[in-house]
Design an enzyme around this catalytic site. Structure first.
Site, PDB file in Angstrom:
ATOM      1  N   PRO A   1       0.831  -1.211   0.000  1.00  0.00           N
ATOM      2  CA  PRO A   1       0.000   0.000   0.000  1.00  0.00           C
ATOM      3  C   PRO A   1       0.865   1.259   0.000  1.00  0.00           C
ATOM      4  O   PRO A   1       1.919   1.296   0.614  1.00  0.00           O
ATOM      5  CB  PRO A   1      -0.815  -0.113   1.289  1.00  0.00           C
ATOM      6  CG  PRO A   1      -0.150  -1.161   2.104  1.00  0.00           C
ATOM      7  CD  PRO A   1       0.613  -2.044   1.181  1.00  0.00           C
ATOM      8  N   GLU A   2       0.420   2.271  -0.734  1.00  0.00           N
ATOM      9  CA  GLU A   2       1.133   3.549  -0.780  1.00  0.00           C
ATOM     10  C   GLU A   2       0.281   4.605  -0.070  1.00  0.00           C
ATOM     11  O   GLU A   2      -0.744   4.287   0.523  1.00  0.00           O
ATOM     12  CB  GLU A   2       1.444   3.914  -2.237  1.00  0.00           C
ATOM     13  CG  GLU A   2       2.304   2.829  -2.903  1.00  0.00           C
ATOM     14  CD  GLU A   2       2.702   3.141  -4.337  1.00  0.00           C
ATOM     15  OE1 GLU A   2       2.872   4.323  -4.662  1.00  0.00           O
ATOM     16  OE2 GLU A   2       2.846   2.188  -5.129  1.00  0.00           O
TER      17      GLU A   2
ATOM     18  N   LYS B   1       3.636   6.303   4.332  1.00  0.00           N
ATOM     19  CA  LYS B   1       2.914   5.036   4.486  1.00  0.00           C
ATOM     20  C   LYS B   1       2.897   4.581   5.937  1.00  0.00           C
ATOM     21  O   LYS B   1       2.438   3.480   6.236  1.00  0.00           O
ATOM     22  CB  LYS B   1       3.597   3.941   3.658  1.00  0.00           C
ATOM     23  CG  LYS B   1       3.928   4.311   2.234  1.00  0.00           C
ATOM     24  CD  LYS B   1       4.692   3.166   1.577  1.00  0.00           C
ATOM     25  CE  LYS B   1       5.657   3.652   0.539  1.00  0.00           C
ATOM     26  NZ  LYS B   1       6.448   2.577  -0.061  1.00  0.00           N
TER      27      LYS B   1
ATOM     28  N   ARG C   1       0.432 -13.127   5.439  1.00  0.00           N
ATOM     29  CA  ARG C   1       1.822 -13.432   5.131  1.00  0.00           C
ATOM     30  C   ARG C   1       2.790 -12.959   6.193  1.00  0.00           C
ATOM     31  O   ARG C   1       3.994 -13.117   6.056  1.00  0.00           O
ATOM     32  CB  ARG C   1       2.180 -12.832   3.770  1.00  0.00           C
ATOM     33  CG  ARG C   1       1.509 -13.585   2.645  1.00  0.00           C
ATOM     34  CD  ARG C   1       1.334 -12.730   1.414  1.00  0.00           C
ATOM     35  NE  ARG C   1       2.584 -12.496   0.710  1.00  0.00           N
ATOM     36  CZ  ARG C   1       2.691 -11.722  -0.361  1.00  0.00           C
ATOM     37  NH1 ARG C   1       1.624 -11.101  -0.837  1.00  0.00           N
ATOM     38  NH2 ARG C   1       3.840 -11.555  -0.953  1.00  0.00           N
TER      39      ARG C   1
ATOM     40  N   ARG D   1      12.752  -3.065  -9.820  1.00  0.00           N
ATOM     41  CA  ARG D   1      11.313  -2.857  -9.972  1.00  0.00           C
ATOM     42  C   ARG D   1      10.998  -2.500 -11.411  1.00  0.00           C
ATOM     43  O   ARG D   1      11.795  -1.877 -12.111  1.00  0.00           O
ATOM     44  CB  ARG D   1      10.838  -1.694  -9.062  1.00  0.00           C
ATOM     45  CG  ARG D   1      11.252  -1.810  -7.621  1.00  0.00           C
ATOM     46  CD  ARG D   1      10.607  -2.994  -6.917  1.00  0.00           C
ATOM     47  NE  ARG D   1       9.168  -2.883  -6.856  1.00  0.00           N
ATOM     48  CZ  ARG D   1       8.506  -2.299  -5.846  1.00  0.00           C
ATOM     49  NH1 ARG D   1       9.165  -1.785  -4.841  1.00  0.00           N
ATOM     50  NH2 ARG D   1       7.191  -2.253  -5.856  1.00  0.00           N
TER      51      ARG D   1
END
Ligand SMILES: [Zn+2]
Length: 347
Positions: free
Chosen positions: A2-3, A61, A163, A329
């Site tokens: 999440p950003e 975040k 997780r 990325r």
């Protein structure tokens, strides 16, 4: 991961449901999310039991819930962490509350029988099953001291994490270096002691923009990597970095040193604007979920210009978007709008 816009949605939900609420009992089903707690799970229980949440605050975040004794509960959601609020009185008879609270109304808050709200960062708030059952992957449950209007089974905040990359911890707060509020959600000039290395984010009115621009322009690193460096500006991850770079027409591989001050400032502005639009969209267009390569569902996905769209047409010029790797990325860009810098091996 999440950003900023997704975490802000979670923060707003926590602020509405938890501000002023006291923790009556801490139930630990799995101690692993408390691995970063100094003193271990026992210290977590001791420092949280009986305390009252005074706000919900976010920088980038990073999310924390200040407590009435000056400490804070710091929540790290990681890839799969969810915070589920259920049974709270908030949302009942709240016709005066508009906008974001309307989401809660749709999530059946205060509707007996389905009072758990899923505040997962990558989805809009939604009802989440039987409130009395222990959900799969429930790790920690904070039982709230009852108040009038709570569901008969009681109110609680759950950390559910499939997780196990997320976590909770209680830490002390310290004054901010610049004397300005620590983050969005509280005017207090305080920040958890282990969050002080995180820079202010692009939606923070107290961000020192000229200093951020200067830091980026001093570096030889790729500008996309710099944009995601939480020590320069916080809150930007892979999605909003690609979107901001496309909006500002900058290729992510350009070194910070190669950018002029106006281009760098424009890039920060453009990235902030994309995140503001994502936040605004969070309230209205979160149906038809889209799942990206990281397994994260985003409700802003249909408005994205480049992220997840390699091979499709640029929304500005029609050229087919391309992808390449920067710092491990994927970077999706328009080869026409975002001129790729020449690399040594091409000379
Ligand atoms: Zn283009």
């Amino acid at each position: 991961m999440p950003e900023l816009p997704e975490v802000e949605t979670v923060r707003a939900g926590l602020a509405r449901h938890l501000t002023g609420r006291a923790v009556e009992r801490v139930e630990i089903l799995d101690p692993r999310p408390l691995r970063r707690q100094r003193g271990g799970p026992d210290a977590f229980v001791r420092r949280l039991t009986g305390r009252t949440f005074t706000a919900a605050v976010r920088r980038g975040k990073f999310l924390w819930l200040p407590l009435d004794d000056g400490d804070a509960l710091v929540a790290h959601l990681g890839m799969s962490g969810q915070l589920l609020v259920h049974g709270t009185a908030t949302g009942r008879n709240s016709s005066a509350a508009a906008g974001a609270d309307a989401q809660d109304a749709r999530a059946f808050l205060g509707d007996p029988g389905a009072p758990r709200v899923d505040l997962t960062a990558t989805r809009a708030p939604q009802p989440a099953g039987d409130p009395d059952a222990h959900p799969r992957h429930l790790r920690v449950r904070l039982h709230l001291r009852p108040i009038a209007g709570d569901a008969p089974g009681g109110a609680a905040l759950d950390l559910v994490d499939q997780r196990m990359f997320g976590g909770l911890r209680i830490t002390a707060m310290v004054p901010t270096a610049d004397g300005a509020p620590g983050g969005a959600g509280s005017p207090a000039p305080l920040i958890p002691v282990d969050v002080t290395h995180i820079a202010r984010d692009l939606l923070d009115p107290h961000l020192d923009r000229p200093a951020a621009v200067a830091k980026m322009r001093r570096s030889n690193r790729a500008v996309k990597t710099l944009l995601m460096d939480q020590g320069i500006v916080s809150g930007v991850g892979n999605i909003y970095a690609d979107e901001g770079l496309w909006a500002a027409r900058v290729h992510g591989l350009r070194p910070g040193k190669a950018l002029g001050p106006r281009v760098t400032a424009r890039l920060l502005d453009a990235t902030g604007e994309v995140m503001e639009r994502a936040l605004a969209a969070g309230g209205t267009s979160f149906d038809a979920l889209y799942v990206d390569a990281d397994g994260a569902a985003g409700f802003f996905a249909r408005s994205l210009a480049v992220y997840g769209r390699a091979g499709q047409e640029c929304r500005r010029c029609g050229t087919l978007l391309r992808a390449e790797t920067i710092g491990g990325r994927s970077h999706v860009f328009c080869p026409r709008c975002q001129t790729r810098p020449r690399l040594p091996r091409e000379r």
